[in-house]
Scaffold this motif. Sequence first.
Motif, short mmCIF file in Angstrom:
data_model
loop_
_atom_site.label_atom_id
_atom_site.label_comp_id
_atom_site.label_asym_id
_atom_site.label_seq_id
_atom_site.Cartn_x
_atom_site.Cartn_y
_atom_site.Cartn_z
N LEU A 41 -0.51 9.88 7.71
CA LEU A 41 -0.97 9.28 6.45
C LEU A 41 -1.54 10.38 5.57
N THR A 42 -1.10 10.43 4.34
CA THR A 42 -1.70 11.40 3.42
C THR A 42 -2.88 10.73 2.70
N ALA A 43 -3.87 11.57 2.38
CA ALA A 43 -5.08 11.11 1.67
C ALA A 43 -5.33 12.09 0.54
N SER A 44 -5.71 11.56 -0.62
CA SER A 44 -5.97 12.49 -1.74
C SER A 44 -7.23 13.31 -1.49
N GLY A 45 -8.17 12.73 -0.71
CA GLY A 45 -9.48 13.36 -0.53
C GLY A 45 -10.50 12.82 -1.53
N GLY A 46 -9.99 12.11 -2.53
CA GLY A 46 -10.89 11.45 -3.50
C GLY A 46 -11.61 12.44 -4.40
N PRO A 47 -12.53 11.92 -5.22
CA PRO A 47 -13.22 12.77 -6.20
C PRO A 47 -14.19 13.76 -5.56
N ASP B 199 2.51 6.11 -8.59
CA ASP B 199 2.73 4.94 -9.45
C ASP B 199 2.96 3.74 -8.54
N MET B 200 2.02 2.80 -8.53
CA MET B 200 2.13 1.66 -7.62
C MET B 200 3.27 0.71 -7.95
N LYS B 201 3.86 0.86 -9.13
CA LYS B 201 4.94 -0.07 -9.47
C LYS B 201 6.14 0.12 -8.52
N LYS C 40 -14.19 7.93 -10.43
CA LYS C 40 -13.18 8.82 -11.03
C LYS C 40 -12.17 9.28 -9.99
N HIS C 41 -11.21 8.43 -9.66
CA HIS C 41 -10.20 8.86 -8.67
C HIS C 41 -9.28 9.90 -9.30
N PRO C 42 -8.97 10.98 -8.54
CA PRO C 42 -8.16 12.05 -9.15
C PRO C 42 -6.73 11.64 -9.52
N LYS D 41 -13.42 -1.63 -6.15
CA LYS D 41 -13.75 -1.61 -4.71
C LYS D 41 -12.90 -0.59 -3.96
N ILE D 42 -11.61 -0.59 -4.18
CA ILE D 42 -10.76 0.38 -3.46
C ILE D 42 -11.02 1.81 -3.96
N THR D 43 -11.45 1.95 -5.20
CA THR D 43 -11.74 3.31 -5.70
C THR D 43 -12.96 3.88 -4.99
N SER E 118 -5.25 4.93 -10.67
CA SER E 118 -6.14 4.01 -11.40
C SER E 118 -6.10 2.67 -10.67
N MET E 119 -7.24 2.28 -10.08
CA MET E 119 -7.24 1.10 -9.19
C MET E 119 -8.51 0.28 -9.45
N GLY E 120 -8.61 -0.87 -8.80
CA GLY E 120 -9.82 -1.68 -8.90
C GLY E 120 -11.04 -0.92 -8.36
N ASP F 23 0.87 -1.18 0.00
CA ASP F 23 0.00 0.00 0.00
C ASP F 23 0.91 1.24 0.00
N SER F 24 0.63 2.23 -0.85
CA SER F 24 1.61 3.30 -1.09
C SER F 24 1.98 4.06 0.20
N GLU F 25 0.98 4.32 1.06
CA GLU F 25 1.24 5.09 2.28
C GLU F 25 2.14 4.29 3.23
N MET G 38 -13.32 5.42 3.33
CA MET G 38 -13.11 4.18 4.09
C MET G 38 -11.71 3.66 3.83
N ASN G 39 -11.19 3.91 2.63
CA ASN G 39 -9.81 3.47 2.35
C ASN G 39 -8.85 4.05 3.38
N LYS G 40 -9.00 5.33 3.68
CA LYS G 40 -8.07 5.94 4.64
C LYS G 40 -8.31 5.37 6.03
N GLY G 41 -9.59 5.12 6.36
CA GLY G 41 -9.88 4.49 7.66
C GLY G 41 -9.19 3.13 7.76
N PHE G 42 -9.29 2.35 6.69
CA PHE G 42 -8.64 1.03 6.69
C PHE G 42 -7.12 1.19 6.81
N GLU G 43 -6.60 2.23 6.17
CA GLU G 43 -5.14 2.42 6.20
C GLU G 43 -4.66 2.83 7.59
N VAL G 44 -5.51 3.52 8.35
CA VAL G 44 -5.16 3.86 9.73
C VAL G 44 -5.03 2.54 10.53
C1 LIG Z 1 -2.46 3.85 -4.26
C2 LIG Z 1 -2.92 3.65 -2.90
O1 LIG Z 1 -2.17 3.31 -2.02
C3 LIG Z 1 -4.34 3.91 -2.58
O2 LIG Z 1 -4.70 3.35 -1.33
C4 LIG Z 1 -4.51 5.39 -2.59
O3 LIG Z 1 -3.85 5.87 -1.46
C5 LIG Z 1 -5.90 5.80 -2.63
O4 LIG Z 1 -5.98 7.17 -2.48
P1 LIG Z 1 -6.76 7.91 -1.32
O5 LIG Z 1 -5.73 8.69 -0.60
O6 LIG Z 1 -7.71 8.74 -2.11
O7 LIG Z 1 -7.46 6.90 -0.48
#
Ligand SMILES: CC(=O)[C@@H](O)[C@H](O)COP(=O)(O)O
Length: 383
Positions: free
Chosen positions: A172-178, A264-266, A197-199, A206-208, A202-204, A150-152, A215-221
């Motif tokens: 943890l940084t969060a994009s804030g989403g669309p 870039d997740m690579k 439309k994630h800013p 469910k995570i988008t 480009s992901m699957g 996970d990038s964070e 919730m993605n950020k909550g899960f990442e916490v």
């Molecule tokens: C690429 C990645 O790690 C995702 O989990 C991404 O962080 C999602 O972006 P948000 O910050 O919008 O949840």
Amino acid sequence: MIKKRIAILGSTGSIGTQALEVIEANPDLFEVEVLTANNSIELLIEQAVRYQPNAVVIGNEAKYQMVADALSRYPIKVYAGSKAIEQIVEMETIDVVLTAMVGYSGLMPTINAIKSKKVIALANKETLVVAGELITALSQENRVPIIPVDSEHSAIFQCLVGELSPIDKVILTASGGPFLHTDIDTLKTVTRADALKHPNWSMGAKITIDSASMMNKGFEVIEAKWLFGVTPDQIDVVIHPQSIIHSMVQFEDSSIKAQMGLPDMKLPIQYAFTFPDRVKTDFKRLNFKDYSTLTFLEPDTGKFRNLAFAYESMRQGGNMPCILNAANEVVVEAFLKGKIGFLEMSDIIEKVMCRASFVQKPTLADYCETDTAVRTLTTSLIR
Ligand SMILES: CC(=O)[C@@H](O)[C@H](O)COP(=O)(O)O
Ligand SMILES: NC(=O)C1=CN([C@@H]2O[C@H](COP(=O)(O)OP(=O)(O)OC[C@H]3O[C@@H](n4cnc5c(N)ncnc54)[C@H](OP(=O)(O)O)[C@@H]3O)[C@@H](O)[C@H]2O)C=CC1
Ligand SMILES: [Mn+2]
């Protein structure tokens, strides 16, 4: 570096396909040992022909024969079913298991991979959300490293290399989403297409949606708590719409380290495979002069209630994060099918967190029972 033999669980998804690009770019370092998918047989077959793994597994048993027929000319073993995905990770020839399946389905294969002493490159964050305590204990008992993808978390992991002193905070940084700047009334009527439309990434699907609802950020916490042994009070979330700083660590002397790069997740996938080494890439470089400003904002937990639910589930502990995850999987699927609106997802999750049976010290069997029961309960709350 000794060539690593890699099993990719979920090779047909966003992380899985990018992992194959990383492997293909480094043929002296990596080889593909196992590929698995759930339904996408055309892509799985194409990948198997191209990368010649030892074995492939298709989750949907009804599709076994089609895969077996297509690969009959090759020395590739073909298996089917979720039990086969759980068991394939035991193969002696696997060095690293990349968990790139989506949702709760990642839990049992990860447990089995740890018990089989495979290095885990962990993309499937839901595994740590559902059963973080059990997974952490298992990895310590078996002396198996869990390397975040996970990038964070990869960013935090990279910031911690060489550090022996305690962490003060992880940020943890969060994009804030669309919907970062969408008002709450408009959120009632946003569509599936809007939410997908994630800013920046480009992901699957469910995570988008999880990113859009935060919730993605909550899960990442929750993921950070288990990966880095920090308390909820030591985990801050900051909105950073450019997704250039992937996360930060503050130490007790007040110094902050950040890991940066273009989204870039690579890079985190490759780092999980090569750690502790770094390997040269041709990935596009960040040019600071392209960014006149990098901005930071407080998350709005009144609008994005899921982030608050995640902190609350950590405070309660036990099986509450597992309840949160199961409810979320059901509501996200319902939203994607157009059965409920965007804000209804959080409304339903809140009800489920109040009504589901709480277990303070869950066993693996309790997690399984919780997942099944919460799916039934959540489904009953969807009109
Ligand atoms: C690429 C990645 O790690 C995702 O989990 C991404 O962080 C999602 O972006 P948000 O910050 O919008 O949840
Ligand atoms: N995409 C990203 O950039 C990031 C993803 N992650 C995490 O990585 C994981 C994968 O995400 P992502 O790649 O986006 O997801 P995708 O939906 O793109 O891919 C999921 C993969 O898992 C397989 N799969 C889905 N359900 C099952 C199941 N029940 N049994 C077996 N296999 C299954 C899919 O197979 P099929 O194609 O046949 O359906 C596919 O190969 C998630 O946990 C996500 O949170 C974390 C950070 C970033
Ligand atoms: Mn992430």
